[in-house]
Design an enzyme around this catalytic site. Structure first.
Site, PDB file in Angstrom:
ATOM      1  N   SER A 125       0.826  -1.199   0.000  1.00 46.08           N
ATOM      2  CA  SER A 125       0.000   0.000   0.000  1.00 46.08           C
ATOM      3  C   SER A 125       0.867   1.259   0.000  1.00 46.08           C
ATOM      4  O   SER A 125       1.618   1.504  -0.949  1.00 46.08           O
ATOM      5  CB  SER A 125      -0.966  -0.042   1.193  1.00 46.08           C
ATOM      6  OG  SER A 125      -1.971   0.924   1.075  1.00 46.08           O
ATOM      7  N   ASP A 252      -9.850  -4.161  -5.260  1.00 47.23           N
ATOM      8  CA  ASP A 252      -9.315  -3.359  -4.151  1.00 47.23           C
ATOM      9  C   ASP A 252     -10.256  -2.180  -3.913  1.00 47.23           C
ATOM     10  O   ASP A 252     -10.539  -1.410  -4.831  1.00 47.23           O
ATOM     11  CB  ASP A 252      -7.912  -2.859  -4.511  1.00 47.23           C
ATOM     12  CG  ASP A 252      -7.199  -2.196  -3.333  1.00 47.23           C
ATOM     13  OD1 ASP A 252      -7.812  -1.356  -2.640  1.00 47.23           O
ATOM     14  OD2 ASP A 252      -6.012  -2.501  -3.113  1.00 47.23           O
ATOM     15  N   HIS A 281      -7.870  -5.244  -0.491  1.00 44.80           N
ATOM     16  CA  HIS A 281      -6.699  -4.396  -0.297  1.00 44.80           C
ATOM     17  C   HIS A 281      -5.688  -5.149   0.559  1.00 44.80           C
ATOM     18  O   HIS A 281      -5.861  -5.282   1.775  1.00 44.80           O
ATOM     19  CB  HIS A 281      -7.072  -3.074   0.359  1.00 44.80           C
ATOM     20  CG  HIS A 281      -5.888  -2.149   0.506  1.00 44.80           C
ATOM     21  ND1 HIS A 281      -5.256  -1.595  -0.586  1.00 44.80           N
ATOM     22  CD2 HIS A 281      -5.205  -1.731   1.596  1.00 44.80           C
ATOM     23  CE1 HIS A 281      -4.248  -0.858  -0.167  1.00 44.80           C
ATOM     24  NE2 HIS A 281      -4.186  -0.939   1.147  1.00 44.80           N
TER      25      HIS A 281
END
Length: 313
Positions: A125, A252, A281
């Site tokens: 991320s 996601d 995610h």
């Protein structure tokens, strides 16, 4: 569901506790890492440096998961905390943001100075954005010791991610991030009252508002959008010249697949772009047991293993 399950599912790891280590990244800042050195292994064996996402830490499940899988293959691993994360607020007077790729450049150079010859970075991320940006900023001449980079659900287009978080279905994620960011800011204001005001800005209800009111002014950006455009790795993904693995999921909820496509990830021949339909995610929990259960972690360590074989041919 994969997003939530990947974060909160209870897991056990066989890798031994890491050795605490501080990396000096600038005159006033140190980062804390936990190093899993293989006893008796030379420094020409791979070392995987793992960087977590927004409001994560070296204790995040995937950080331990990658270290565990790396250890099982005989690799060294380093679980890094970003600035202020993992209880390290006292190690820097600054906040943290998605543009601080220089921190990982400094970690890389420190490991090179110690003689490590095969260094790989993996980020999730926000961490994926940081390691991608670090790699891209080296352009066509990275250090030969930087052998590869992996990014899982990298937030390369920060503006698109902030917009996605404002969708109704992402309310709980947004609230979680804002709550954590504001709590961290209050701790910094207590530790460094001369730098940080406890008020003086309006209500902060979204990540974009936090970046408008706090991140941008403290780091010299005009506003959140200016920060997003400068800090996002979408500007430099085309300049990455080391082998790279990018994994994202088409479902996601707040790192839009379409944003990565627009950034041109697939256009760089050095990048292997993998985008399954599902994974959430940074979740990627498969139906298989064993090492394949947490699918993205296994792909990262597999990528490193394959690159390492090419290096040692």
């Amino acid at each position: 569901m994969q997003t939530i399950a990947g974060t909160f599912v209870r897991r056990r790891f066989a890798v031994p506790e890491g050795e605490e280590r501080l990396f000096r990244v600038d005159a006033e800042t140190q980062l804390k890492g936990y190093c899993h050195w293989q006893a008796g292994k030379r420094r020409d064996f791979p070392v995987i440096v793992v960087v977590h996402g927004l409001e994560g830490s070296s204790e995040s499940n995937y950080m331990w998961g990658i270290a565990d899988k790396a250890w099982a293959r005989g690799f060294h691993a380093v679980r890094m905390n970003q600035r202020n994360c993992g209880g390290t607020e006292r190690l820097t007077p600054t906040l943290y943001n998605s543009g601080l790729s220089g921190d990982y450049r400094a970690v890389l150079l420190e490991l090179i100075a110690e003689g490590f010859e095969q260094i790989y970075f993996a980020g999730y991320s926000m961490g994926g954005n940081l390691v991608t940006k670090m790699a891209g900023e080296w352009g066509p001449a990275p250090p030969k010791e930087l052998r590869g980079v992996c990014a899982v659900c990298p937030s390369m287009d920060l503006s698109a991610c902030a917009d996605a978080l404002e969708e109704t279905e992402n309310f709980l994620y947004q609230r979680h991030f804002v709550k954590g960011l504001m709590a961290r800011y209050r701790r910094k204001a207590q530790l460094f009252p001369q730098r940080y005001s406890k008020n003086g800005f309006g209500p902060v209800r979204t990540v974009r508002e936090f970046d408008d009111e706090i991140t941008a002014p403290y780091f010299g950006y005009r506003d959140a959008e200016d920060y997003y455009q400068h800090a996002g790795a979408k500007r430099v993904i085309g300049d990455v010249s080391v082998p790279m693995l990018v994994i994202t999921a088409k479902d996601d909820p707040f790192v839009p697949y379409e944003a990565l496509v627009r950034a041109g990830v697939e256009k760089n021949a050095r990048v292997q772009f993998v985008a399954p339909e599902h994974g959430g995610h940074c979740g990627f929990i498969s139906k298989w047991q064993g090492s394949e259960r947490f699918w993205a972690e296994e792909r990262i360590v597999e990528f490193v293993e394959e690159r390492s074989k090419e290096v040692t041919k």
